[in-house]
Design a protein around this motif. Structure first.
Motif, PDB file in Angstrom:
ATOM      1  N   UNK A  25      19.097  -0.560   2.343  1.00  0.00           N
ATOM      2  CA  UNK A  25      17.395  -0.632   2.422  1.00  0.00           C
ATOM      3  C   UNK A  25      16.294   0.036   1.099  1.00  0.00           C
ATOM      4  N   UNK A  26      15.645  -0.672   0.432  1.00  0.00           N
ATOM      5  CA  UNK A  26      14.464   0.649   0.194  1.00  0.00           C
ATOM      6  C   UNK A  26      13.234   1.172   1.063  1.00  0.00           C
ATOM      7  N   UNK A  27      13.080   2.081   0.628  1.00  0.00           N
ATOM      8  CA  UNK A  27      12.479   2.964   1.514  1.00  0.00           C
ATOM      9  C   UNK A  27      11.000   2.078   2.060  1.00  0.00           C
ATOM     10  N   UNK A  28      10.379   1.224   1.269  1.00  0.00           N
ATOM     11  CA  UNK A  28       9.106   1.149   0.986  1.00  0.00           C
ATOM     12  C   UNK A  28       9.729  -0.899   1.324  1.00  0.00           C
ATOM     13  N   UNK A  29      10.752  -1.288   1.962  1.00  0.00           N
ATOM     14  CA  UNK A  29      10.825  -2.625   2.438  1.00  0.00           C
ATOM     15  C   UNK A  29      10.448  -2.790   3.787  1.00  0.00           C
ATOM     16  N   UNK A  30       9.986  -3.766   4.026  1.00  0.00           N
ATOM     17  CA  UNK A  30       9.971  -4.470   5.140  1.00  0.00           C
ATOM     18  C   UNK A  30      11.118  -4.691   6.167  1.00  0.00           C
ATOM     19  N   UNK A  31      10.839  -3.637   7.591  1.00  0.00           N
ATOM     20  CA  UNK A  31      12.152  -3.518   8.022  1.00  0.00           C
ATOM     21  C   UNK A  31      11.258  -4.712   8.965  1.00  0.00           C
ATOM     22  N   UNK A  32      12.196  -6.633   9.422  1.00  0.00           N
ATOM     23  CA  UNK A  32      12.110  -7.269  10.798  1.00  0.00           C
ATOM     24  C   UNK A  32      13.294  -7.640  11.184  1.00  0.00           C
ATOM     25  N   UNK A  33      13.096  -7.497  13.076  1.00  0.00           N
ATOM     26  CA  UNK A  33      14.446  -7.607  13.709  1.00  0.00           C
ATOM     27  C   UNK A  33      14.096  -9.228  14.911  1.00  0.00           C
TER      28      UNK A  33
END
Length: 324
Positions: A91-99
């Motif tokens: 996952x790119x470092x600047x991507x948002x991650x949602x759970x």
């Protein structure tokens, strides 16, 4: 288009797996949603069928937002298996991650939530805290937006957090369109507390729904607890208790929340000054509006207005001015 990659893990819940595509895929073609597994092979759902996916983990490299739907909590562990860890590393470092729901267990095991606020399903709070004591878990809220990481509670809260992102990216108009298409409310009051089992009120007891609607039509007035209880025909103590049972928060906190929601709508859709907006929603002064809006979403009224008056291309990428 903003690319959303959904990572399906073994034991995935089929309903929640479909939420990102249902919400983001309805938003005027502004998002592209693709689904992957850690190895490109079908994943076993928590039901009696497998789910075939189109992509392997390599598409995570292209993600601007990654969504991790819930999976069988029996598989949860304080450590990630190697295939999952390798997939998350893409996952790119600047991507948002949602759970969504138990997806928070994956983020916590990956160390993404250490020292940060997070949400998951209220029924799993005790187990989550045992496994991940370094996470600041809040089991009362529907979702938490901590900038690049967002976590949410159970199934419907997955809709909430995805709609929140649409609103954050493209404004209330687009989010409301999506909500109407999905036949869900664009914003839900309260938190998970309203869904935690409580003693059921007597069938003959009055509720507070009518009074809440009455108050929403009078947000510009200086409503007090006595005003609300009087409209409901209850004592102050009874009204406050029943209100909290039904909504999951105190009447005063709910009023502030509703005033902030209405202020956001006016800041987005009108040319009223900050002072005028404050008066329309029942805050005594513009300073009071600024304080409550900043407490709720971390920005000033003018910064919020600038964000949602941005051009469509800018709106999806501009960050909120948290220093405003």
């Amino acid at each position: 288009m903003h690319r959303v990659v959904v990572l399906a893990l073994d034991g995935v819940y089929p309903f929640e797996l479909g939420i990102p595509h249902r919400v983001f895929g309805t938003a005027r073609g502004l998002y592209e949603v693709v689904t992957c597994s850690v190895d490109g092979r079908p994943v076993r759902s928590d039901s009696d069928f497998e789910i075939a996916v189109e992509h392997g983990p390599e598409v995570l490299r292209t993600a601007e937002t990654v969504v991790i739907p819930p999976y069988d909590v029996g598989r949860a562990s304080p450590e990630l298996g190697e295939p999952v860890a390798e997939a998350l590393a893409l996952i790119p470092r600047d991507a948002r991650v949602v759970s969504i729901c138990t997806g928070a267990f994956v983020l916590a095991a990956a160390g993404r939530l250490d020292g940060r606020p997070a949400a998951t399903h209220w029924a799993l709070a005790a187990r989550f805290r045992r496994l991940f004591p370094y996470v600041d878990l809040d089991a009362d809220v529907l979702f938490i937006d901590d900038g690049d990481v967002l976590t949410s509670a159970g199934a419907a809260a997955g809709m909430d957090v995805c709609l929140h992102l649409v609103r954050k990216d493209h404004g209330a108009e687009v989010a409301n369109e999506v909500a109407r298409c999905c036949v869900v409310p664009p914003w839900r009051d309260g938190g998970q507390a309203q869904f935690i089992p409580h003693p059921v009120p007597e069938a003959t007891a009055a509720g507070t729904a009518a009074t809440r609607q009455w108050a929403l039509e009078r947000l510009h007035l200086p409503l007090t607890l006595a005003d609300l209880a009087g409209h409901a025909g209850m004592s102050l103590r009874t009204f406050a208790r029943r209100f909290r049972d039904e909504v999951g928060m105190s009447p005063g906190r709910w009023l502030i929340q509703q005033r902030v929601v209405r202020a956001r709508q006016l800041l987005e859709g009108s040319d009223l000054s900050v002072d005028q907006v404050a008066g329309k929603v029942g805050f005594a002064t513009a300073a009071s509006l600024r304080r409550h809006l900043h407490a709720a979403i971390g920005v000033s009224p003018l910064a919020y207005r600038r964000t949602f008056r941005a051009t469509e291309g800018e709106a999806g990428t501009r960050e909120l001015d948290r220093a405003g």
